[in-house]
Design an enzyme around this catalytic site. Structure first.
Site, PDB file in Angstrom:
ATOM      1  N   LYS A  24     -13.768  -1.034   6.129  1.00  0.00           N
ATOM      2  CA  LYS A  24     -14.290  -1.951   5.120  1.00  0.00           C
ATOM      3  C   LYS A  24     -15.337  -2.890   5.700  1.00  0.00           C
ATOM      4  O   LYS A  24     -16.463  -2.961   5.211  1.00  0.00           O
ATOM      5  CB  LYS A  24     -13.148  -2.764   4.494  1.00  0.00           C
ATOM      6  CG  LYS A  24     -12.393  -2.038   3.402  1.00  0.00           C
ATOM      7  CD  LYS A  24     -11.484  -0.955   3.948  1.00  0.00           C
ATOM      8  CE  LYS A  24     -10.698  -0.258   2.854  1.00  0.00           C
ATOM      9  NZ  LYS A  24      -9.856   0.843   3.393  1.00  0.00           N
ATOM     10  N   ASP A  60      -0.865  -5.478   9.398  1.00  0.00           N
ATOM     11  CA  ASP A  60      -1.907  -4.556   8.949  1.00  0.00           C
ATOM     12  C   ASP A  60      -3.140  -5.399   8.634  1.00  0.00           C
ATOM     13  O   ASP A  60      -3.184  -6.140   7.651  1.00  0.00           O
ATOM     14  CB  ASP A  60      -1.430  -3.800   7.701  1.00  0.00           C
ATOM     15  CG  ASP A  60      -2.375  -2.664   7.322  1.00  0.00           C
ATOM     16  OD1 ASP A  60      -3.514  -2.641   7.836  1.00  0.00           O
ATOM     17  OD2 ASP A  60      -1.990  -1.813   6.506  1.00  0.00           O
ATOM     18  N   TRP A 106       0.860  -1.187   0.000  1.00  0.00           N
ATOM     19  CA  TRP A 106       0.000   0.000   0.000  1.00  0.00           C
ATOM     20  C   TRP A 106       0.894   1.235   0.000  1.00  0.00           C
ATOM     21  O   TRP A 106       1.787   1.352   0.852  1.00  0.00           O
ATOM     22  CB  TRP A 106      -0.885  -0.038   1.246  1.00  0.00           C
ATOM     23  CG  TRP A 106      -1.812   1.108   1.433  1.00  0.00           C
ATOM     24  CD1 TRP A 106      -2.666   1.660   0.521  1.00  0.00           C
ATOM     25  CD2 TRP A 106      -2.025   1.838   2.652  1.00  0.00           C
ATOM     26  NE1 TRP A 106      -3.377   2.680   1.085  1.00  0.00           N
ATOM     27  CE2 TRP A 106      -3.004   2.814   2.394  1.00  0.00           C
ATOM     28  CE3 TRP A 106      -1.476   1.763   3.927  1.00  0.00           C
ATOM     29  CZ2 TRP A 106      -3.450   3.709   3.364  1.00  0.00           C
ATOM     30  CZ3 TRP A 106      -1.915   2.639   4.900  1.00  0.00           C
ATOM     31  CH2 TRP A 106      -2.899   3.602   4.614  1.00  0.00           C
TER      32      TRP A 106
END
Length: 401
Positions: free
Chosen positions: A244, A209, A127
């Protein structure tokens, strides 16, 4: 003073989203930013979130500040969700943060103060914000191989070789717990066991993460990386996001869990994390965390949420399969079946920057220059257009080559 400041380059992902919004063409398709969308292309509020908010509206009595570490019930319930209900939470320093990004930054700030010579390892690719967060905190970044040469599978040999050769005790390593962003390619359970064993042998501090828990195979199934890390490491960080899996993007709900060897060391770690937070954003917002705590703390709402989460996960899975079938139907010579092994919202398509640019310029189809696609941006309505355009982009570039 400000007159001498040069303009910063646009964010590689959010900047594309801004360009998409300004594009006047009808039928444009946005596969850039990592936001879940339903079959109508909407990012809706979950029904369970609406129900929890109604309860909070009727019952809350204050808008006073939370403590530096946030809402206690949220930290406990979020910790059980991420780490497992049987995990000894007394060994965990838990703080509520503004999203998963905030969790990563708090961890980075803490490490930069107490271990300033630490190097932090990231997958290549990762990312884009990962490197920026830790570099801005003052830590040196290193990268290890992640993708195979054909960009369709995990380069496990390259990853292990690089870490064995160059990683040193006291370094940290950022690992995507599931649904790797940007590739969608996750290690298998056996590979996670090998990674956990190697990082422990090398004396590395894992930073997991966990932004997409529940979007891979399910909330419990997606804990496979954490379970292997826990089996080999006494200390590690987990950075959770609820953007999310709860659809709480604008509420910025996250958590940082610092797993420590003992209750005493966990308490000392918590005190230092709180100090890092105090000089940053002081304390976190209440509403989103209260929503999550309300849902996770009620058996009925929790069951409804799990069903909603399964619906989001299954839609993404369905669109990935439909895309592969659609590319075959469009007569594309490239076999996209490798996408079927990828998980989560993102897939590495294998498209070149030139092909991605052609799609944006000629067809108003936006994706990241690396070829990363947000599969959740695909719908039954736009899929035929998308597949036809990608097939043509590949054909055009083949002719020019």
């Amino acid at each position: 003073m400000f007159e001498s400041i040069a303009a910063a380059p646009p964010d590689p992902i959010l900047g594309l989203g801004e360009t998409f919004q300004k594009d006047p063409r009808a039928g444009k398709i946005n596969l850039t930013i990592g936001v879940y969308q339903d079959e109508q292309g909407r990012t809706c509020i979950l029904d369970t979130v609406k129900k929890a908010e109604a309860r909070l509206l009727a019952s809350e009595t204050t808008k006073g500040y939370l403590g530096i570490d946030g809402l206690k019930d949220f930290a406990r319930l979020a910790g059980e969700l991420a780490l497992g209900q049987d995990y000894p939470l007394e060994r965990v320093a838990a703080v509520q943060t503004p999203g998963g990004t905030g969790a990563l930054r708090v961890a980075a700030d803490f490490l930069a103060v107490h271990f300033p010579n630490m190097r932090v390892w990231f997958s290549n690719p990762t990312w884009p914000n990962h490197l920026g967060i830790f570099q801005r905190a003052g830590l040196e970044s290193k990268v290890y191989p992640y993708l195979s040469d054909d960009k369709t599978s995990l380069d496990m040999t390259g990853m292990i070789d690089a870490l064995e050769r160059e990683a040193r005790a006291g370094d940290a390593i950022v690992l995507h717990a599931c649904c790797h962003n940007p590739t969608g390619i996750d290690p298998t359970a056996d590979q996670w066991s090998e990674i956990a064993e190697l990082t422990a042998q090398r004396g590395l501090l894992p930073i997991l993460d966990f932004a997409y828990q529940g979007f891979g195979d399910g909330p419990g199934e997606d804990q496979v990386a954490l379970k292997h890390i826990a089996a080999h490491h006494r200390e590690y960080f987990v950075c959770s996001s609820f953007s999310k899996n709860f659809g709480l993007y604008s509420e910025r709900v996250g958590a940082l869990f610092g797993v420590s060897p003992t209750r005493d060391s966990a308490e000392r770690l918590l005190s230092q994390l709180k100090q890092a937070i105090r000089v940053n954003y002081s304390n976190p917002p209440r509403h989103g965390a209260a929503v999550v705590a309300t849902i996770l703390g009620d058996a009925g709402l929790r069951a409804e949420w799990l069903a909603e989460l399964a619906g989001m996960r299954e839609r993404i899975h369905k669109m990935r399969h439909s895309f592969v079938q659609g590319m075959r139907a469009a007569g594309c010579e490239t076999d996209f079946s490798f996408l079927l092994n990828q998980k989560g919202m993102f897939s590495y398509s294998g498209l070149t920057p030139m092909q991605v640019d052609w799609l944006k310029t000629q067809k108003a189809i936006y994706m990241v220059g690396t070829g990363r696609m947000n599969v959740a941006g695909m719908t039954p309505d736009n899929l035929p257009i998308l597949c036809s355009a990608i097939a043509r982009a590949i054909a055009e570039s083949t002719v020019k080559a």
